[in-house]
Design an enzyme around this catalytic site. Structure first.
Site, PDB file in Angstrom:
ATOM      1  N   SER A 100       5.731  -0.374   9.327  1.00 40.07           N
ATOM      2  CA  SER A 100       4.785  -0.505  10.439  1.00 40.07           C
ATOM      3  C   SER A 100       3.517   0.284  10.209  1.00 40.07           C
ATOM      4  O   SER A 100       2.522   0.073  10.898  1.00 40.07           O
ATOM      5  CB  SER A 100       5.424   0.066  11.713  1.00 40.07           C
ATOM      6  OG  SER A 100       6.524  -0.687  12.108  1.00 40.07           O
ATOM      7  N   GLU A 128       1.136  -9.376   9.172  1.00 42.95           N
ATOM      8  CA  GLU A 128       0.004  -8.604   8.660  1.00 42.95           C
ATOM      9  C   GLU A 128       0.323  -8.316   7.192  1.00 42.95           C
ATOM     10  O   GLU A 128       1.373  -7.734   6.888  1.00 42.95           O
ATOM     11  CB  GLU A 128      -0.060  -7.307   9.479  1.00 42.95           C
ATOM     12  CG  GLU A 128      -1.308  -6.494   9.335  1.00 42.95           C
ATOM     13  CD  GLU A 128      -1.289  -5.277  10.281  1.00 42.95           C
ATOM     14  OE1 GLU A 128      -0.209  -4.725  10.580  1.00 42.95           O
ATOM     15  OE2 GLU A 128      -2.370  -4.874  10.719  1.00 42.95           O
ATOM     16  N   HIS A 160       4.154  -7.218   7.010  1.00 46.78           N
ATOM     17  CA  HIS A 160       4.476  -6.607   8.304  1.00 46.78           C
ATOM     18  C   HIS A 160       4.674  -7.688   9.375  1.00 46.78           C
ATOM     19  O   HIS A 160       3.706  -8.237   9.907  1.00 46.78           O
ATOM     20  CB  HIS A 160       3.343  -5.635   8.701  1.00 46.78           C
ATOM     21  CG  HIS A 160       3.617  -4.886   9.956  1.00 46.78           C
ATOM     22  ND1 HIS A 160       2.606  -4.411  10.758  1.00 46.78           N
ATOM     23  CD2 HIS A 160       4.774  -4.519  10.562  1.00 46.78           C
ATOM     24  CE1 HIS A 160       3.133  -3.790  11.802  1.00 46.78           C
ATOM     25  NE2 HIS A 160       4.445  -3.850  11.705  1.00 46.78           N
ATOM     26  N   ASN A 220      -0.838  -1.426  14.346  1.00 51.32           N
ATOM     27  CA  ASN A 220      -0.339  -0.199  14.992  1.00 51.32           C
ATOM     28  C   ASN A 220      -1.388   0.894  15.136  1.00 51.32           C
ATOM     29  O   ASN A 220      -1.198   1.829  15.907  1.00 51.32           O
ATOM     30  CB  ASN A 220       0.904   0.311  14.260  1.00 51.32           C
ATOM     31  CG  ASN A 220       2.111  -0.497  14.677  1.00 51.32           C
ATOM     32  OD1 ASN A 220       2.296  -0.763  15.856  1.00 51.32           O
ATOM     33  ND2 ASN A 220       2.908  -0.932  13.714  1.00 51.32           N
TER      34      ASN A 220
END
Ligand code: CAA
Ligand code: NAD
Length: 283
Positions: free
Chosen positions: A119, A152, A140, A190
């Site tokens: 992450s 991602e 991701h 994130n």
């Protein structure tokens, strides 16, 4: 590059979702974890999710059985020798991930791509423990994997164009939308999402409002599908804390400081939905 067999390391909520969508796209998939019971829990959640699709008339029972036949439970890392692509989805901790990548680098065939579903952790640092940094990449996925469209894709410093293109094409093959980002802490998703969640936890910590009120405000006021505290419980509070620590360490800015209440909950073993208790209680 021709990818036929995929191995997913870690059969938790992300690993099982990733294995499911890969098997649904006709890949042969090893789902690997440390213990048989963890793998079986992952397989059972995939079987339940597929049966829901059958009950809704969106999948035939034969197609479901085909997906489950392509899914091979694994507790032996030696199965990596058969994989063309390995997607790691173990706990968000650099020491654990680098240990896993060192082992995979030894076991996997020379042509195999090693991807991480991290992450927030630097792909370049994970790649550096292998002898194939050009074949290491971030892939991701978002939670819940079967529902969320985004993957991602993170280029490490040495990731080759050929590897990037292969992963982009596999992402499309499993029905997802790839978006390319460079390797910085938290990437894009994130870096933006987690400070919002952390801020919601600070608001709770400071007594500004009750959890239900914070979530209701963000749901009804901002049209978010889940409030930030519900989402934190859904992601896992341990994962949220690890991501905030990576942002804090990586950028060195106080605005990324994890809320003490988040630390306290993780220390208590209140990790959210997966342990039955977080900001809310689950059965
Ligand atoms: N697995 C598979 N499918 C699921 C699921 C799960 N865990 N949870 C829900 N679904 C499916 C349901 O079966 C349902 O499908 P159908 O419409 O085809 O029947 C659909 O999703 C909608 O579910 P519900 O009606 O039960 O509930 P909902 O409308 O509230 O949607 C949700 C559930 C999709 C999870 C929605 O609440 C949502 O989008 N939440 C936000 C999710 C999010 O932000 N994810 C990103 C987290 S951050 C991340 O992943 C990155 C990281 O590194 C931490
Ligand atoms: P989880 O706790 O549900 O699952 C992790 C699994 O990895 C467990 O089953 C554990 O037994 C297994 N594991 C740990 N060490 C292992 C090892 N050495 N070898 C094999 N298996 C091992 O966690 P999760 O939520 O699935 O998260 C996994 C990864 O995905 C983390 O890096 C996380 O940051 C990332 N991620 C999580 C989310 C989310 O919303 N939870 C979203 C995107 C990415």
């Amino acid at each position: 590059m021709n990818v036929q067999t995929i191995m997913v390391i870690g059969a938790g909520q992300m690993g099982s979702g990733i294995a499911q969508v890969c098997a649904m796209a006709n890949f042969k998939v090893y789902l690997h974890d440390l213990k048989e019971e963890y793998v079986q829990k992952g397989v059972a959640s995939i079987a339940a999710q597929l049966s829901r699709q059958v009950n809704k008339g969106r999948m035939t029972p034969e197609d479901r059985d085909g997906v489950l036949d392509r899914l091979l439970p694994s507790t032996s890392i030696q199965n990596a020798a058969e994989a063309d692509l390995i997607i790691e989805a173990v706990v968000e901790n650099m020491d654990v991930k680098t240990q896993v990548f060192k082992m995979l680098d030894e076991m996997a065939p020379e042509h195999a791509i090693l991807a991480s579903n991290t992450s927030s952790l630097p792909i370049t640092e994970i790649a550096a423990v292998t002898k194939r940094p050009e074949k290491v990449i971030g892939m991701h996925f978002m939670n819940p994997v079967p529902v969320m469209k985004l993957v991602e894709i993170i280029r490490g410093l040495q990731t080759s164009d050929e590897v990037y293109e292969t992963i982009e094409s596999i992402t499309k093959k499993i029905g997802k939308v790839p978006v390319e980002v460079q390797d910085f802490p938290g990437f894009i998703s994130n870096r933006i999402l987690m400070p919002m969640i952390n801020e919601a936890i600070f608001a709770l910590y400071e007594g500004v409002a009750e959890p239900e009120a914070i979530d209701e405000i963000m749901k009804l006021g901002m049209n978010h599908p889940m409030g930030p505290l519900t989402l934190a419980d859904f992601i896992g509070l341990d994962t949220c804390l690890y991501i905030m620590e990576t942002l804090h360490e990586g950028f060195g800015d106080d605005k990324y400081r994890p809320c003490p209440l988040l630390r306290k909950y993780v220390k208590a073993g209140w990790l959210g939905k997966k342990t039955g208790k977080g900001f809310y209680t689950y059965n």
